[in-house]
Each structure stands twice: as C-alpha cells, then as structure tokens.
Scaffold this active site. Structure first.
Site, PDB file in Angstrom:
ATOM      1  N   GLY A 112     128.630  36.983   1.215  1.00  0.00           N
ATOM      2  CA  GLY A 112     127.766  35.935   0.678  1.00  0.00           C
ATOM      3  C   GLY A 112     126.527  35.601   1.472  1.00  0.00           C
TER       4      GLY A 112
ATOM      5  N   GLU B 223     133.256  40.088   4.710  1.00  0.00           N
ATOM      6  CA  GLU B 223     133.070  41.004   3.562  1.00  0.00           C
ATOM      7  C   GLU B 223     131.604  41.048   3.140  1.00  0.00           C
ATOM      8  OE1 GLU B 223     135.474  39.414   0.392  1.00  0.00           O
ATOM      9  OE2 GLU B 223     137.367  39.831   1.388  1.00  0.00           O
TER      10      GLU B 223
ATOM     11  N   GLY C 164     128.123  42.291   1.757  1.00  0.00           N
ATOM     12  CA  GLY C 164     127.586  43.376   0.938  1.00  0.00           C
ATOM     13  C   GLY C 164     126.075  43.366   1.030  1.00  0.00           C
ATOM     14  N   ARG C 165     125.492  42.337   0.416  1.00  0.00           N
ATOM     15  CA  ARG C 165     124.036  42.226   0.349  1.00  0.00           C
ATOM     16  C   ARG C 165     123.376  42.266   1.739  1.00  0.00           C
ATOM     17  NH1 ARG C 165     121.609  39.570  -3.947  1.00  0.00           N
ATOM     18  NH2 ARG C 165     123.537  38.440  -4.309  1.00  0.00           N
TER      19      ARG C 165
ATOM     20  N   ARG D  22     118.456  43.014 -11.650  1.00  0.00           N
ATOM     21  CA  ARG D  22     118.475  41.682 -11.039  1.00  0.00           C
ATOM     22  C   ARG D  22     117.353  40.769 -11.554  1.00  0.00           C
ATOM     23  NH1 ARG D  22     117.905  40.567  -6.348  1.00  0.00           N
ATOM     24  NH2 ARG D  22     119.537  39.002  -6.267  1.00  0.00           N
TER      25      ARG D  22
ATOM     26  N   TYR E 260     119.033  37.546 -13.397  1.00  0.00           N
ATOM     27  CA  TYR E 260     119.050  36.257 -12.675  1.00  0.00           C
ATOM     28  C   TYR E 260     117.658  35.689 -12.463  1.00  0.00           C
ATOM     29  CZ  TYR E 260     123.190  38.768 -10.778  1.00  0.00           C
ATOM     30  OH  TYR E 260     124.315  39.524 -10.595  1.00  0.00           O
TER      31      TYR E 260
ATOM     32  N   CYS F 256     112.984  48.568 -24.417  1.00  0.00           N
ATOM     33  CA  CYS F 256     112.607  47.730 -25.566  1.00  0.00           C
ATOM     34  C   CYS F 256     113.299  46.373 -25.513  1.00  0.00           C
ATOM     35  CB  CYS F 256     112.946  48.461 -26.849  1.00  0.00           C
ATOM     36  SG  CYS F 256     112.003  49.968 -26.959  1.00  0.00           S
ATOM     37  N   GLU F 257     112.964  45.594 -24.533  1.00  0.00           N
ATOM     38  CA  GLU F 257     113.478  44.224 -24.382  1.00  0.00           C
ATOM     39  C   GLU F 257     112.360  43.411 -23.746  1.00  0.00           C
ATOM     40  OE1 GLU F 257     116.671  42.852 -24.759  1.00  0.00           O
ATOM     41  OE2 GLU F 257     117.847  44.665 -25.104  1.00  0.00           O
TER      42      GLU F 257
ATOM     43  N   TYR G 234     123.092  45.795  -5.113  1.00  0.00           N
ATOM     44  CA  TYR G 234     123.099  45.408  -6.526  1.00  0.00           C
ATOM     45  C   TYR G 234     121.896  46.013  -7.258  1.00  0.00           C
ATOM     46  CZ  TYR G 234     126.476  42.317  -4.382  1.00  0.00           C
ATOM     47  OH  TYR G 234     127.536  41.829  -3.656  1.00  0.00           O
TER      48      TYR G 234
HETATM   49  C1  PLP Z   1     135.206  38.735  -3.000  1.00  0.00           C
HETATM   50  C2  PLP Z   1     133.838  39.133  -2.614  1.00  0.00           C
HETATM   51  N1  PLP Z   1     133.609  39.559  -1.363  1.00  0.00           N
HETATM   52  C3  PLP Z   1     132.384  39.954  -0.955  1.00  0.00           C
HETATM   53  C4  PLP Z   1     131.307  39.913  -1.817  1.00  0.00           C
HETATM   54  C5  PLP Z   1     129.993  40.364  -1.291  1.00  0.00           C
HETATM   55  O1  PLP Z   1     129.052  39.379  -1.404  1.00  0.00           O
HETATM   56  P1  PLP Z   1     127.612  39.540  -0.778  1.00  0.00           P
HETATM   57  O2  PLP Z   1     127.020  40.780  -1.322  1.00  0.00           O
HETATM   58  O3  PLP Z   1     126.911  38.332  -1.229  1.00  0.00           O
HETATM   59  O4  PLP Z   1     127.779  39.611   0.701  1.00  0.00           O
HETATM   60  C6  PLP Z   1     131.476  39.451  -3.122  1.00  0.00           C
HETATM   61  C7  PLP Z   1     130.330  39.315  -4.043  1.00  0.00           C
HETATM   62  O5  PLP Z   1     129.769  38.225  -4.124  1.00  0.00           O
HETATM   63  C8  PLP Z   1     132.772  39.066  -3.539  1.00  0.00           C
HETATM   64  O6  PLP Z   1     132.984  38.660  -4.776  1.00  0.00           O
HETATM   65  N1  LYS Z   2     125.030  41.195  -8.510  1.00  0.00           N
HETATM   66  C1  LYS Z   2     124.588  39.977  -7.885  1.00  0.00           C
HETATM   67  C2  LYS Z   2     125.520  39.499  -6.852  1.00  0.00           C
HETATM   68  C3  LYS Z   2     126.894  39.258  -7.358  1.00  0.00           C
HETATM   69  C4  LYS Z   2     127.805  39.245  -6.239  1.00  0.00           C
HETATM   70  C5  LYS Z   2     129.094  39.855  -6.619  1.00  0.00           C
HETATM   71  N2  LYS Z   2     130.230  39.067  -6.229  1.00  0.00           N
HETATM   72  C6  LYS Z   2     123.171  40.104  -7.398  1.00  0.00           C
HETATM   73  O1  LYS Z   2     122.532  41.051  -7.673  1.00  0.00           O
HETATM   74  O2  LYS Z   2     122.639  39.257  -6.779  1.00  0.00           O
END
Ligand code: PLP
Ligand code: LYS
EC number: 4.1.1.20
Length: 417
Positions: free
Chosen positions: A240, A275, A277-278, A314, A318, A345-346, A373
């Site tokens: 997050g 955890e 990701g982003r 994205r 969003y 076409c959107e 993402y």
């Molecule tokens: C359970 C869980 N862990 C980790 C993540 C990774 O989140 P982020 O990419 O915001 O770090 C997500 C996505 O929001 C998630 O749903």
């Molecule tokens: N896909 C989203 C984030 C979702 C996170 C998944 N738990 C984005 O692009 O910002």
C-alpha cells in the site's frame, strides 16, 4: 529514485540505453522496466527492516512478468499472491514457495490444494467460510496449512475509494473485533497452524498515519490473542505504500519501515512481513508511445497516440494521473495543451488530460510510473495485440515478453464449421 534520466543532449535513457533505441528496436507501444530500479526499491524495504526478523513479499499483482519475478527471487524475495495463476508464475520464475503468502477473498478449493501441494508459507484468510474451506482441503490432503487472518481494522487509508480496502464497508478481511473468535475456531483444527496476523488497508497511501493507526490496532489484537493462549509469530502489514505520480510526497520505503520498526522495539521476535507492489514496480517502468496524429478541434487539441486504455487502464479507471513527457526534449517544437488519447473507441480512452507538451506527429512520448498495474491490467479490447515488455539491465535491453500477434488474439478460439 529511479534509473530513467534525461541526458544533457535532451534524450531520456533507461539505465544506459536511450529509450529511442528501444522504440526503434521493439516498436511502440512498449513497456520498459529498469532492473536496477526494481532492485533498489526492493532493497530499500529489506535494508530498512535491518536486523528485525522480516520478509519482503513482493505483491505479484503489481507486475507479474516472469523476468521481474525472477530478478526479485534472486534477491531472496518472498511473494504475495492472490491466485493460482500468480503462484504458477512464482514457481516458473524460480521463487521460493515457502516465502509465499496467499491473499484474496475468493480462493477456490483447487487453488488451496495447489498452494498446499506447492508448500506456500501462509494463507491470509479473509473470511470464516474460507477458514473452513482451507481446513477441509488440508484435512483431505493430510497436510497442515499455516494461516494468518487478514483483519480489517476499519482505518481510512485516505486513498481512491476503488483501492481502499481497510474500511468496514470493504469486502476484504475479517472485522478486527471478530478476529479473536475466528482464531479460536482455527485453534480447533489440527490441520491448521496459526502463524500470523495480516492487515492491508489500501493502495497508494501517501501518509504514514493510517499505517500506524492500523498497526496500533493490530498490535492490540496480538496482545488480546496472547491472553487467549494464541501465539502470533508474524505480523503481515500488507502493501500500500504510495509513489509520486505527480506532486505526492509519500514516505520513502525506508522511512515507512523505520516507523514500523520503532513500534516493534519491544517485540524483537515478531517477524514483520511487507507486501509492497507499487512501491517496488511503479517507478521502475515506463510506457513508450508514438504520436500518430495531432488533431486540433475548437474545444480541445488532441494528441492521438498508439497506446490506449487497453494498454494502460489506470487513467481511465481511476482518473489516475501519470506524467507524460517527450522522449527527446531537444527537438524544436511548439508547445500546446493536449488531451493525450488512444485509438480505442471509448470517450474514456485517455492517458492524460490538459497536458502542456511540445510535440509533433511521429514523436516518441513516455508515460512515467507505468511499471505497476500497467501491463498486468492490459487487455485486448478493440482486438489490439498487447505491447512487448523490455527489461533494461545496464547496457542491455532484453525483450522479456514479445508483442502479441494477430494470431495471439484468437488463440484458443474456434471458427464454426
Ligand atoms: C493483500 C494485498 N497485498 C498487497 C497489495 C499491494 O499493494 P500496493 O501495490 O499498493 O503495494 C495489495 C494491493 O493493493 C493487496 O490487496
Ligand atoms: N490497480 C490499482 C491498485 C489496486 C491495488 C490492488 N490491491 C492501481 O492501479 O492503482
């Protein structure tokens, strides 16, 4: 900090490679990742956690390309997965399944069986019925499942409502006040081993406070569980942490990890699981796209580019802001305000709105912060083959997924006789 930088001659480089060269070799649109940036971001978490027992489990959903997973696996990363497909990718990329945590609200019996056979480290349980399902599958297989309950601490993450997960109204996790009762149900099963507590409150958080509020609540729960004789080995704080897309100033991963560590000083044995990701992948990637047409109209000027919402959703999904820049800033161009749009076409097909850009037809543009993402949310809408992915490692640009062909578009389909 990333490894996409303009050189004095005005050209953008990915590590040591001009992105223009990548576009010439692999065409556009094209995703480009920097290995050094990925490694740097992963290590920022790992090093900040220091000698406190910890594991960084990269969230595979952010970017699941095998090359990226293998780069992180080589660093010793764990992985946060949410499907059987993600687990299969981790295995294919050489990841250590004992360092996998399995999240997600809808795990099927088949996925649970696959995960138990693969020896995943822990299931992050998101509901009572899921707990019973895991117990049933483990019992049938004669295995023990390590579990952690994902608790919903009812904390406002202060992010986009679609990516907020820690409020009572969200589908994720078990309300924190009900968690002790569910842990007690887990205790009753021989085939379940309670190992942790898990909490993920949302994505693209730009402040520390929601994380710390959630942490306080979860630590209180851990104490409450101890009183019930339930010992917790690890605390999974989820992902997050946000990244700068525009003018946000999220805490640096090391600042974030330090702040958490501070609160665990009197719990030196409580292993911390992250955890992210982003925070690892977003600014380790860009999307290259070419200007097909400039289309001035009375209301708006459009830059029609060859990437679209199917490649990067994205902005459409969003209203997310992603910076758009020319790949070469030294070209002599007149500046104007454009909506940067794709060929789909959107009306919602845009990559950016009201952007000041000095560009001409045929120019190469760069959409920044597209490593997370991005490709993984791409589709074939409008029968558009998905773009290639290129990983830059110092002087080398390696195609880690080729561009799809038309035949890929109908793979698995049949024409009726
Ligand atoms: C359970 C869980 N862990 C980790 C993540 C990774 O989140 P982020 O990419 O915001 O770090 C997500 C996505 O929001 C998630 O749903
Ligand atoms: N896909 C989203 C984030 C979702 C996170 C998944 N738990 C984005 O692009 O910002």
């Amino acid at each position: 900090m990333d490894h996409f930088n303009y050189q004095p001659d005005g050209r953008l480089f990915a590590e040591n490679v001009p992105v223009e060269d990548i576009a010439n070799n692999f065409g556009t649109p094209c995703y480009v990742y920097s290995r050094a940036t990925l490694e740097r971001h992963w290590k920022a978490f790992d090093e900040a956690a220091g000698d406190h027992p910890h594991l960084v489990c990269y969230a595979v959903k952010a970017n699941s390309n095998l090359a990226i997973l293998s780069v992180l696996a080589k660093l010793g990363s764990g992985f946060d997965i949410v499907s059987g497909g993600e687990l299969a990718r981790v295995i294919e990329a050489g990841g250590d399944t004992s360092k996998v945590v399995f999240s997600g609200v809808g795990k099927t019996s088949e996925e649970i069986e696959f995960a138990l056979d693969a020896g995943v480290g822990c299931f992050n349980v998101e509901s009572e019925p899921e707990l019973h399902r895991i117990a049933n599958v483990a019992g049938r297989l004669g295995k023990v499942a390590n579990i952690s309950i994902r608790v919903n601490p009812d904390v406002d993450a202060g992010t986009h409502p679609y990516i907020s997960t820690g409020l009572k109204e969200n589908k994720f996790g078990i309300a924190i006040e009900h968690a002790p009762a569910v842990y007690q149900q887990a205790m009753a099963y021989d085939q379940l081993k309670i190992v942790g507590v898990d909490c993920h409150i949302g994505s693209q958080l730009t402040e520390l406070d929601p994380f710390l509020d959630a942490l306080e609540r979860v630590l209180a729960l851990i104490d409450q569980l101890a009183e019930l004789g339930i010992e917790i080995e690890h605390l999974d704080v989820g992902g997050g942490l946000g990244v700068p897309y525009k003018d946000e100033t999220p805490p640096h991963p090391s600042e974030y990890a330090h702040a958490l560590r501070q609160r665990l000083i009197d719990r030196p044995n409580l292993k911390l699981i992250f955890e992210p990701g982003r925070a690892i992948a977003a600014n380790a990637g860009i999307l290259l796209t070419k200007v097909e047409f400039l289309k001035p109209t009375e209301e708006k000027h459009f830059a029609i580019v060859d990437a679209a919402m199917n490649d990067l959703i994205r902005p459409s999904l969003y209203s997310a802001y992603q910076s758009i820049q020319p790949a070469n800033t030294s070209l002599d161009r007149k500046s104007d305000i454009y909506d940067v749009v794709g060929p789909v076409c959107e009306t919602g097909d845009f990559l950016g709105k009201d952007r000041e850009l000095a560009i001409a037809e045929g120019d190469l543009l760069v959409v920044r912060s597209a490593g997370a993402y991005g490709f993984c949310m791409a589709s074939n809408y409008n029968s558009r083959p998905r773009p290639p992915e290129v990983l830059v490692d110092s002087d080398n640009a390696i195609e880690v997924r080729r561009r799809e062909t038309f035949a890929d578009l109908w793979k698995g389909e049949v024409v009726l006789p």
